[in-house]
Design a protein around this motif. Sequence first.
Motif: not given
Length: 126
Positions: A82-105
């Motif tokens: 994460a670069s050029s960070l802005e105050p609006e980027d303040t948040a808790i960031y979560y990672c998640a796994a799954g979406c094994r067969f997801c389309t781009a949409q």
Amino acid sequence: VQLQASGGGLVQAGGSLRLSCAASGRTSSNYAVAWYRQAPGKGREFVASIRGSSPTTYYADFVKGRFTISRDDAKNIVYLQASSLEPEDTAIYYCAAGCRFCTAQNMAVIQFYDYWGQGTQVTVSS
């Protein structure tokens, strides 16, 4: 699958952080990994994702050109630079796994991600 997010912290506007999401357990090369974030009083929103079977990446419009998602399969780690960070980027960031067969949409659809890490706090001061 267990996910451990780390790398958050306090940074000044314009600064950078590299978040890490380490996976363990019954991981699969078919799992996509995504980063979401949640600011105080707001819902969880999609930030970026990367497919498990290819290096194809997806980004929310508000981070394009500033954030980069990548994966190191040998270490089972997904990074969010994460670069050029802005105050609006303040948040808790979560990672998640799954979406094994997801389309781009579907790559940004939260319901398709089955496993979640505990989150890491990112605070950007002005």
